[in-house]
Design a protein around this motif. Sequence first.
Motif, short mmCIF file in Angstrom:
data_model
loop_
_atom_site.label_atom_id
_atom_site.label_comp_id
_atom_site.label_asym_id
_atom_site.label_seq_id
_atom_site.Cartn_x
_atom_site.Cartn_y
_atom_site.Cartn_z
N HIS A 75 0.39 -2.03 1.92
CA HIS A 75 0.27 -3.26 2.69
C HIS A 75 -0.37 -3.05 4.06
O HIS A 75 -0.71 -4.03 4.72
CB HIS A 75 1.66 -3.89 2.87
N SER A 129 -9.97 -13.70 -9.70
CA SER A 129 -8.59 -13.27 -9.50
C SER A 129 -7.85 -14.29 -8.63
O SER A 129 -8.27 -14.59 -7.52
CB SER A 129 -8.54 -11.90 -8.81
N TYR A 162 -5.42 -17.69 2.90
CA TYR A 162 -4.45 -17.40 3.97
C TYR A 162 -5.16 -16.85 5.20
O TYR A 162 -4.88 -17.27 6.33
CB TYR A 162 -3.42 -16.39 3.47
N ASP A 185 -5.08 -13.95 -7.04
CA ASP A 185 -4.61 -13.30 -5.82
C ASP A 185 -5.70 -13.26 -4.75
O ASP A 185 -5.42 -13.42 -3.56
CB ASP A 185 -4.14 -11.87 -6.12
N CYS A 186 -6.94 -13.06 -5.19
CA CYS A 186 -8.07 -13.00 -4.26
C CYS A 186 -8.18 -14.29 -3.48
O CYS A 186 -8.27 -14.30 -2.25
CB CYS A 186 -9.36 -12.71 -5.02
N TYR A 223 -11.12 -7.81 -0.41
CA TYR A 223 -10.62 -8.63 -1.52
C TYR A 223 -11.71 -9.46 -2.18
O TYR A 223 -11.60 -9.82 -3.35
CB TYR A 223 -9.50 -9.55 -1.02
N GLU A 229 -5.95 -16.62 -2.99
CA GLU A 229 -4.78 -16.86 -2.14
C GLU A 229 -4.90 -16.08 -0.83
O GLU A 229 -4.61 -16.61 0.25
CB GLU A 229 -3.50 -16.44 -2.88
N ILE A 230 -5.33 -14.83 -0.91
CA ILE A 230 -5.45 -14.01 0.29
C ILE A 230 -6.57 -14.54 1.18
O ILE A 230 -6.41 -14.65 2.40
CB ILE A 230 -5.71 -12.54 -0.09
#
Length: 422
Positions: free
Chosen positions: A7, A121, A130, A123-124, A36, A126-127
């Motif tokens: 992280h 992806s 954010y 997750d990509c 990402y 979302e990051i």
Amino acid sequence: MVDHELHWPLLNSLAALADAPLMQIADRLRDAVSPYLSNSALIIFTEDCTGRPQKKAGDEDIISRVSIAELDALRVVVPPEPPWTGEATIGDSSRPVLALKYRPSGALLVLTDPNQEELDSPDCLEIVTYLWHLAARRIHEKVTDAPPSYLAESRAASAERVRVTAELTDLHSTTLETLLAALRSTTLDDATARSTVTDLTAKSLIELRTLNDRTTEMVEEPVANAFGRLREELRPLTRFSGIDVEFIEPPEDGRALPGEVAHAARAIVRGLVLAMMEQPEISRIRTQWDCDGENLLINIRDDGNGALSATAPNITRLDRQVEALAGLLRLEVMSGWGADVFVTLPLDPPAVPSSDVASWNLASREMEVLQLLATGRRNRAIATTLGISENTVKFHVRKLFKKLGVASRTEAIALAHSHGIQ
């Protein structure tokens, strides 16, 4: 067991982004996003920053060509949520993009040529979303606070954008008007061709004038609108304070305010109202704006016991904001009668003596590069003019940025023009 090491890169990116100066926000955001989602360029378009609505990082061929018109057109089709992907014209070329909006301010993020495999992806996205919201919130907060560094940079950039756009509009308008006159000449017998080209040219004229009007709208705000925004911003604060806050409207036909002056005026009034509310025995505050054609005149008065101090940290902070725009803040306190604060903010930037250029300690070649940079030439054109390689020009430009204390070509050009280098 959680792998804490996994992280740290993201946490470090978050910390760097949260602490980023506005001039570096695009570079920091692209550094955070790239692990990402790889991309060729990152562009932020926000009208919060009137002086520099575009903040860019990445491929120079893209970021040097992207226009407000292209970003305006893209923003129309991008929904508030979720992220949008598709083809768009950015930097004079159609290319795949990922675009996201930030609902509170209407800011737009554009990533060109995003890696499709990474884009698939969840997750990509979302990051990236954010990180973008964090950056957009940072921009919005910095502009709202109107720190002196932002005000000074914004004033120089605003003046430069208006000047360049006006010059381009005049140049192209003259060219197109001449073309129109020729095409309307009775000596031309191809009526169809003449009609078609006339229509196209008239359309181009309208687009150019619209661009000029759009630029003016982005760097200026009608004084009545600016005051109305102040009243709305203070409404939640005053509603539950038990203090009567009176607003004396400026004349509706007053001169429009440069964006940095409007931002500063609202931030200064907010700060003064909060400082006055902290005093005991306050029941009423009056704030008034006026415009004499050259200055925005602000007057704020309370009915307290005269406890406000010119040396208090909150007042000295506000004084620095005023100084950043070459303004003047005067505080008059009468014991038992309250405080009267007068603020004068010039609407036009003051002339900067060209002799200040000597303090930059530029070598002769660096000065030549800066002079050509100030005319809007790109690196290749500068290299051709000076008879040196493009890599050498890039080397000189990097040194110029360091000596001038700027982070982009736009800032360097604005600073050069404010010192009389054209």
